[in-house]
Design a protein around this motif. Structure first.
Motif, PDB file in Angstrom:
ATOM      1  N   UNK A 130      76.316  -1.370 -25.488  1.00 32.67           N
ATOM      2  CA  UNK A 130      75.642  -2.432 -25.375  1.00 32.67           C
ATOM      3  C   UNK A 130      76.551  -3.432 -24.327  1.00 32.67           C
ATOM      4  N   UNK A 131      78.142  -3.336 -25.055  1.00 31.60           N
ATOM      5  CA  UNK A 131      78.984  -3.722 -23.774  1.00 31.60           C
ATOM      6  C   UNK A 131      78.807  -3.692 -22.528  1.00 31.60           C
ATOM      7  N   UNK A 132      79.418  -2.429 -22.335  1.00 35.92           N
ATOM      8  CA  UNK A 132      79.119  -1.832 -20.818  1.00 35.92           C
ATOM      9  C   UNK A 132      77.713  -2.012 -20.161  1.00 35.92           C
ATOM     10  N   UNK A 133      76.578  -1.823 -20.778  1.00 34.02           N
ATOM     11  CA  UNK A 133      76.037  -2.514 -19.844  1.00 34.02           C
ATOM     12  C   UNK A 133      75.816  -3.912 -19.811  1.00 34.02           C
ATOM     13  N   UNK A 134      75.732  -4.368 -20.707  1.00 29.06           N
ATOM     14  CA  UNK A 134      75.546  -6.127 -20.538  1.00 29.06           C
ATOM     15  C   UNK A 134      76.554  -6.586 -18.785  1.00 29.06           C
ATOM     16  N   UNK A 135      77.657  -6.504 -19.498  1.00 31.28           N
ATOM     17  CA  UNK A 135      79.115  -6.628 -18.946  1.00 31.28           C
ATOM     18  C   UNK A 135      79.112  -5.879 -16.904  1.00 31.28           C
ATOM     19  N   UNK A 136      79.106  -7.351 -16.543  1.00 32.47           N
ATOM     20  CA  UNK A 136      78.836  -6.833 -14.950  1.00 32.47           C
ATOM     21  C   UNK A 136      80.487  -7.094 -13.970  1.00 32.47           C
ATOM     22  N   UNK A 137      80.795  -6.051 -12.770  1.00 33.09           N
ATOM     23  CA  UNK A 137      81.851  -6.463 -12.656  1.00 33.09           C
ATOM     24  C   UNK A 137      81.611  -5.872 -11.119  1.00 33.09           C
TER      25      UNK A 137
ATOM     26  N   UNK B   5      76.958  -3.250 -13.961  1.00 34.27           N
ATOM     27  CA  UNK B   5      77.593  -2.718 -15.250  1.00 34.27           C
ATOM     28  C   UNK B   5      78.262  -2.047 -15.400  1.00 34.27           C
ATOM     29  N   UNK B   6      79.449  -2.410 -15.816  1.00 37.86           N
ATOM     30  CA  UNK B   6      80.493  -1.485 -15.691  1.00 37.86           C
ATOM     31  C   UNK B   6      80.519  -0.469 -16.195  1.00 37.86           C
ATOM     32  N   UNK B   7      79.740  -0.192 -17.351  1.00 39.30           N
ATOM     33  CA  UNK B   7      79.120   1.497 -17.437  1.00 39.30           C
ATOM     34  C   UNK B   7      78.383   1.930 -16.320  1.00 39.30           C
ATOM     35  N   UNK B   8      77.953   1.815 -15.480  1.00 37.19           N
ATOM     36  CA  UNK B   8      77.926   2.239 -14.402  1.00 37.19           C
ATOM     37  C   UNK B   8      78.622   2.748 -13.569  1.00 37.19           C
ATOM     38  N   UNK B   9      80.642   2.801 -13.273  1.00 35.56           N
ATOM     39  CA  UNK B   9      81.350   3.238 -12.974  1.00 35.56           C
ATOM     40  C   UNK B   9      81.977   4.776 -13.389  1.00 35.56           C
TER      41      UNK B   9
ATOM     42  N   UNK C  51      81.351   5.932 -17.504  1.00 41.03           N
ATOM     43  CA  UNK C  51      80.473   6.899 -17.836  1.00 41.03           C
ATOM     44  C   UNK C  51      81.343   8.441 -18.353  1.00 41.03           C
ATOM     45  N   UNK C  52      82.316   9.054 -17.772  1.00 42.91           N
ATOM     46  CA  UNK C  52      82.443  10.018 -18.151  1.00 42.91           C
ATOM     47  C   UNK C  52      83.924   9.394 -19.664  1.00 42.91           C
ATOM     48  N   UNK C  53      84.452   8.567 -19.460  1.00 43.79           N
ATOM     49  CA  UNK C  53      84.961   8.516 -21.180  1.00 43.79           C
ATOM     50  C   UNK C  53      83.770   8.069 -21.440  1.00 43.79           C
ATOM     51  N   UNK C  54      82.485   7.640 -22.108  1.00 44.57           N
ATOM     52  CA  UNK C  54      81.837   7.566 -23.158  1.00 44.57           C
ATOM     53  C   UNK C  54      81.046   9.010 -23.266  1.00 44.57           C
ATOM     54  N   UNK C  55      80.898   9.913 -21.636  1.00 44.78           N
ATOM     55  CA  UNK C  55      80.330  11.401 -22.244  1.00 44.78           C
ATOM     56  C   UNK C  55      81.682  12.264 -22.913  1.00 44.78           C
ATOM     57  N   UNK C  56      83.220  11.731 -23.145  1.00 48.41           N
ATOM     58  CA  UNK C  56      83.868  12.845 -23.758  1.00 48.41           C
ATOM     59  C   UNK C  56      84.149  11.686 -25.344  1.00 48.41           C
ATOM     60  N   UNK C  57      83.710  11.159 -25.314  1.00 43.57           N
ATOM     61  CA  UNK C  57      83.823   9.776 -26.575  1.00 43.57           C
ATOM     62  C   UNK C  57      82.421  10.504 -27.489  1.00 43.57           C
ATOM     63  N   UNK C  58      81.150  11.194 -26.685  1.00 47.33           N
ATOM     64  CA  UNK C  58      80.325  11.277 -27.157  1.00 47.33           C
ATOM     65  C   UNK C  58      80.121  12.597 -28.167  1.00 47.33           C
TER      66      UNK C  58
ATOM     67  N   UNK D  32      89.127  -0.945 -24.933  1.00 48.04           N
ATOM     68  CA  UNK D  32      89.772  -0.604 -23.177  1.00 48.04           C
ATOM     69  C   UNK D  32      88.453  -0.983 -22.608  1.00 48.04           C
ATOM     70  N   UNK D  33      87.612  -0.702 -22.270  1.00 49.28           N
ATOM     71  CA  UNK D  33      86.340  -0.667 -22.168  1.00 49.28           C
ATOM     72  C   UNK D  33      85.778  -1.958 -22.008  1.00 49.28           C
ATOM     73  N   UNK D  34      86.156  -3.034 -23.433  1.00 54.66           N
ATOM     74  CA  UNK D  34      85.776  -4.000 -23.802  1.00 54.66           C
ATOM     75  C   UNK D  34      86.705  -5.335 -23.310  1.00 54.66           C
ATOM     76  N   UNK D  35      87.856  -4.716 -21.751  1.00 62.49           N
ATOM     77  CA  UNK D  35      88.856  -5.082 -21.527  1.00 62.49           C
ATOM     78  C   UNK D  35      88.877  -6.513 -22.520  1.00 62.49           C
ATOM     79  N   UNK D  36      89.073  -8.145 -22.183  1.00 61.62           N
ATOM     80  CA  UNK D  36      89.940  -8.881 -22.738  1.00 61.62           C
ATOM     81  C   UNK D  36      89.618  -9.680 -23.838  1.00 61.62           C
TER      82      UNK D  36
END
Ligand SMILES: Cc1cc2nc3c(=O)[nH]c(=O)nc-3n(C[C@H](O)[C@H](O)[C@H](O)COP(=O)(O)OP(=O)(O)OC[C@H]3O[C@@H](n4cnc5c(N)ncnc54)[C@H](O)[C@@H]3O)c2cc1C
Length: 385
Positions: free
Chosen positions: A263-270, A274-278, A282-289, A336-340
């Motif tokens: 949820x966080x990475x699809x809302x948070x933008x940089x 959305x940071x989730x689209x870097x 994507x690779x981190x989430x795929x490995x975790x899944x 880490x994906x949440x940043x600060x």
């Protein structure tokens, strides 16, 4: 994503009941309980009223006479990640089985009704200031004085230790033989029993953790569980179930961390997106899944084996080792994906990160799990001599 097949429709209905109950009775109190360092006694009684406590107990004690491990898995999956202070897994699947399987009829008759209703909260006291992994090294001593036992010694890091109305205490019954250990039911209020601090911890802030002291504590003969010499064997028999219910809780917490991070990475933008689209996210989430799915598969496999009475110590150790290590990696990556924000207490991931650190330590450390698995492979020097 792995489609788990361990649950039937009635289990999923039970999940909905637990979820609704926890939304109403548990989560609204979480902040207050964290502040207090302990959950309320009332919530335990409410859990008892719902029939969530020791369902396997006989109906004459208020139980449901249903020994289906999957209901406890669901309680653990639903409540554990968001409110670990309500440690029902410890009550139902770590201490409760000693009462259900190994206690005398008189002990069950005396204690089970309170355990099922939530009046009597359970704890188990094995660890001492001087020893944890090496259980044969415990120093607490039980002396047989004919018509009663006298216990002297101390225990530490005891979960539910403050709330507990009944504590199963491990003590040496033969000073010459380290493996001769007795298990004793110790009631709250027993003269000679005292508690130290509610220990401050890295995480699990709402879970009470006690030091216990026994000073010439007189225990009636009828409170001995089984015989005075085979407590060690009894503990070993129960540890597989303890590690399995632990494993369920560890994957559940990691899964929750994964979900809130999605949820966080699809809302948070940089950089305009959305940071989730870097690709990195994507690779981190795929490995975790992938790791989460593997962890669920192993856990569910062990749960099936347990329900058939076939869970070995080695397989339980594998499940405990793997799931706790996956949990550690997942909460770290998610933070880490949440940043600060991930470092801020107001973000749930910071709490999940802190809560997860214990999983590789209690119920047997990762190193001890590797010892058990390695021994099963025949790789212990002592087995070769
Ligand atoms: C929050 C919390 C709740 C707990 N709840 C309970 C409870 O309810 N009841 C209870 O009885 N206990 C409880 N414990 C105790 C817990 O089970 C022990 O802390 C754990 O088993 C480790 O024992 P120890 O702390 O004595 O560490 P030690 O045994 O001193 O270990 C220290 C380090 O040495 C390593 N080590 C030890 N032996 C070996 C070996 N043979 N090979 C390789 N490495 C080794 C360990 O893996 C660890 O890294 C709890 C602990 C905590 C922190």
């Amino acid at each position: 994503m792995l489609k788990r097949t361990i649950y039937a429709e009635e289990h999923e209905m039970f999940r909905q009941t637990v979820r609704a109950w926890a939304e109403k009775e548990v989560y609204p109190n979480a902040d207050a309980w964290r502040e207090a360092g302990v959950v309320s006694r009332e919530v335990w009684k409410k859990a008892g009223e719902e029939g969530f406590l020791c369902m396997y107990a006989d109906e004459k004690y208020g139980g449901l006479d249903t020994d289906d491990f999957r209901y406890d898995m669901i309680l653990c999956e639903e409540i554990g990640p968001r409110e670990p202070g309500l440690f029902i897994g410890l009550h139902n699947r770590i201490v409760g089985p000693y009462l259900q399987k190994f206690a005398s009829d008189a002990q069950r008759e005396k204690y089970m009704p309170g355990v099922v209703s939530g009046e009597t909260i359970l704890a188990i006291a094995m660890t001492e200031p001087g020893t944890g992994s090496d259980l044969a090294g415990i120093k607490t001593r039980a002396v047989d004085l004919g018509d009663h036992w006298v216990l002297n010694g101390s225990k530490t890091y005891i979960s539910n230790g403050f709330l507990a109305g009944l504590i199963l205490v491990a003590a040496r019954t033969n000073p010459e033989k380290s493996h001769e250990i007795g298990l004793f039911w110790v009631e709250d209020g027993t003269p000679g029993l005292s508690r130290g601090r509610n220990l401050k911890k890295v995480g699990l802030e709402s879970q009470d953790t006690a030091e216990l002291f026994f000073d010439d504590m007189k225990i009636p003969k009828e409170n001995l569980l089984g015989d005075a010499r085979s407590g060690f064997k009894t503990m070993m028999m129960n540890l597989a179930e303890e590690r399995l219910i632990g494993a369920v809780g560890f994957v559940a917490r990691a899964e929750h961390a994964f979900n809130i991070t999605m949820e966080f990475i699809m809302e948070r933008r940089a950089f305009g997106r959305p940071i989730g689209t870097f690709q990195n996210s994507r690779f981190k989430m795929a490995s975790m899944r992938t790791e989460l799915d593997a962890a669920w598969a192993l856990t569910d496999h062990c749960a099936h084996a347990h329900m058939k009475g076939e869970l070995s110590a080695e397989m339980a150790a594998e499940a405990k080792l793997y799931t706790s290590e996956v949990e550690g990696r997942v909460v770290d990556e998610c933070l880490q994906l949440h940043g600060g924000a991930g470092y801020m207490d107001e973000y749930e991931i910071s709490r999940l990160y802190r809560d997860a650190r214990i999983s590789r330590i209690y119920a047997g450390t990762s190193e001890i799990m590797r010892e058990i698995i390695g021994r099963g492979l025949g790789l212990d020097e002592r087995q070769r001599n």
